[in-house]
Write an enzyme that holds these catalytic residues in place. Sequence first.
Site, PDB file in Angstrom:
ATOM      1  CB  SER A   1      -0.907   0.013   1.231  1.00  0.00           C
ATOM      2  OG  SER A   1      -1.586   1.245   1.326  1.00  0.00           O
TER       3      SER A   1
ATOM      4  CG  HIS B   1      -3.951  -1.502  -1.799  1.00  0.00           C
ATOM      5  ND1 HIS B   1      -4.968  -2.323  -2.226  1.00  0.00           N
ATOM      6  CD2 HIS B   1      -4.502  -0.673  -0.880  1.00  0.00           C
ATOM      7  CE1 HIS B   1      -6.088  -2.016  -1.577  1.00  0.00           C
ATOM      8  NE2 HIS B   1      -5.835  -1.006  -0.763  1.00  0.00           N
TER       9      HIS B   1
ATOM     10  CG  ASP C   1      -5.523   2.599   0.519  1.00  0.00           C
ATOM     11  OD1 ASP C   1      -6.438   1.809   0.209  1.00  0.00           O
ATOM     12  OD2 ASP C   1      -4.571   2.290   1.257  1.00  0.00           O
TER      13      ASP C   1
ATOM     14  CG  MET D   1      -8.707   7.304   1.781  1.00  0.00           C
ATOM     15  SD  MET D   1      -7.921   7.399   3.400  1.00  0.00           S
ATOM     16  CE  MET D   1      -6.694   6.105   3.249  1.00  0.00           C
TER      17      MET D   1
ATOM     18  CG  HIS E   1      -9.459   0.245  -1.251  1.00  0.00           C
ATOM     19  ND1 HIS E   1      -8.987   0.047   0.035  1.00  0.00           N
ATOM     20  CD2 HIS E   1     -10.813   0.195  -1.163  1.00  0.00           C
ATOM     21  CE1 HIS E   1     -10.026  -0.109   0.848  1.00  0.00           C
ATOM     22  NE2 HIS E   1     -11.139  -0.019   0.147  1.00  0.00           N
TER      23      HIS E   1
ATOM     24  CG  MET F   1     -11.451   3.259   1.251  1.00  0.00           C
ATOM     25  SD  MET F   1     -10.232   3.263   2.571  1.00  0.00           S
ATOM     26  CE  MET F   1      -8.727   3.345   1.605  1.00  0.00           C
TER      27      MET F   1
ATOM     28  CG  MET G   1     -11.987  -2.744   4.482  1.00  0.00           C
ATOM     29  SD  MET G   1     -10.385  -2.260   3.766  1.00  0.00           S
ATOM     30  CE  MET G   1      -9.643  -1.299   5.094  1.00  0.00           C
TER      31      MET G   1
ATOM     32  N   GLY H   1      -9.639   4.063   6.289  1.00  0.00           N
ATOM     33  CA  GLY H   1      -9.421   5.500   6.405  1.00  0.00           C
ATOM     34  C   GLY H   1      -8.047   5.900   6.869  1.00  0.00           C
ATOM     35  CG  PHE H   2      -6.911   7.280   9.713  1.00  0.00           C
ATOM     36  CD1 PHE H   2      -6.236   8.486   9.531  1.00  0.00           C
ATOM     37  CD2 PHE H   2      -8.267   7.320   9.965  1.00  0.00           C
ATOM     38  CE1 PHE H   2      -6.900   9.688   9.603  1.00  0.00           C
ATOM     39  CE2 PHE H   2      -8.952   8.529  10.041  1.00  0.00           C
ATOM     40  CZ  PHE H   2      -8.257   9.714   9.858  1.00  0.00           C
ATOM     41  N   GLY H   3      -3.897   4.399   7.938  1.00  0.00           N
ATOM     42  CA  GLY H   3      -2.927   3.318   7.993  1.00  0.00           C
ATOM     43  C   GLY H   3      -2.443   3.107   9.422  1.00  0.00           C
ATOM     44  N   GLY H   4      -1.750   1.987   9.630  1.00  0.00           N
ATOM     45  CA  GLY H   4      -1.117   1.736  10.915  1.00  0.00           C
ATOM     46  C   GLY H   4      -2.027   1.242  12.020  1.00  0.00           C
TER      47      GLY H   4
ATOM     48  CG  ASP I   1      -6.225  -2.599   3.134  1.00  0.00           C
ATOM     49  OD1 ASP I   1      -5.243  -2.369   3.878  1.00  0.00           O
ATOM     50  OD2 ASP I   1      -6.704  -1.744   2.369  1.00  0.00           O
ATOM     51  N   GLY I   2      -5.213  -4.154   6.239  1.00  0.00           N
ATOM     52  CA  GLY I   2      -5.213  -3.522   7.549  1.00  0.00           C
ATOM     53  C   GLY I   2      -4.484  -4.347   8.588  1.00  0.00           C
ATOM     54  N   GLY I   3      -3.372  -3.817   9.089  1.00  0.00           N
ATOM     55  CA  GLY I   3      -2.639  -4.497  10.153  1.00  0.00           C
ATOM     56  C   GLY I   3      -1.937  -5.771   9.719  1.00  0.00           C
TER      57      GLY I   3
ATOM     58  N   GLY J   1       1.165  -2.180   4.247  1.00  0.00           N
ATOM     59  CA  GLY J   1       1.701  -0.837   4.085  1.00  0.00           C
ATOM     60  C   GLY J   1       2.916  -0.595   4.946  1.00  0.00           C
ATOM     61  CB  SER J   2       3.177   0.275   8.554  1.00  0.00           C
ATOM     62  OG  SER J   2       2.098   1.182   8.487  1.00  0.00           O
TER      63      SER J   2
END
Length: 213
Positions: free
Chosen positions: A7, A30, A32, A34, A63, A65, A134, A139-142, A172-174, A194-195
């Site tokens: 991401s 990826h 994002d 928004m 993606h 959003m 999801m 809406g937010f990374g990390g 997607d996420g964490g 991502g991170s």
Amino acid sequence: MAKVSPSILAADFANLERDIHKVSGAAMLHVDVMDGHFVPNISIGVPVVESIRKCTDMFLDVHLMISHPKQYAEQFCKAGADLVCFHLEAEDDVQETIGLIRSCGKKAAVSIKPQTPVEAVYPFVKDLDMVLVMTVEPGFGGQKFMPDMLDKVKALRAYAQNVNPALDIEVDGGINFETAPQAAAAGANVLVAGSCVFGAEEPGKVVEAFTAL
């Protein structure tokens, strides 16, 4: 073998081309988008996707959003998206939006938020290339991974076996070295990270490790 979709939300936007090249071995990239309305954050739009397309031939997993994906899907397709993913919870007609993306010659995907029951996407599975589950609030990374979302992945994989066996299931996420194997074991075959990827000293090696799952 998992497909990895790093991401760019976690990349260095001042050096985006450099960071994209670091993960060029990944199956997808990826992106994002928004709108500050569907989610409480604003990221990037069509011009950035156009710029990314000029600097890489990677498969662009875009993606959306945003509240009105049908209004903008064609623009993102023309900008260079290979797949356009939009939210089931958005305000536009789902089947019409899928049809629009397909009419542009692109792959279509639908995403569901953590609070949305997985059964809500079942009527559309036969017409989709991918479903994104999801594993954090969009809406937010990390954010921290929600392990209870894996039950959705398992149920979706079981349902898709009869309706659309080739369906990609993306999470997607964490996603990190602890959660990626869990997601893969549950039936996800596309991992957005991502991170964990762009925060590493050697992002390419993280991509290789996840691809081997």
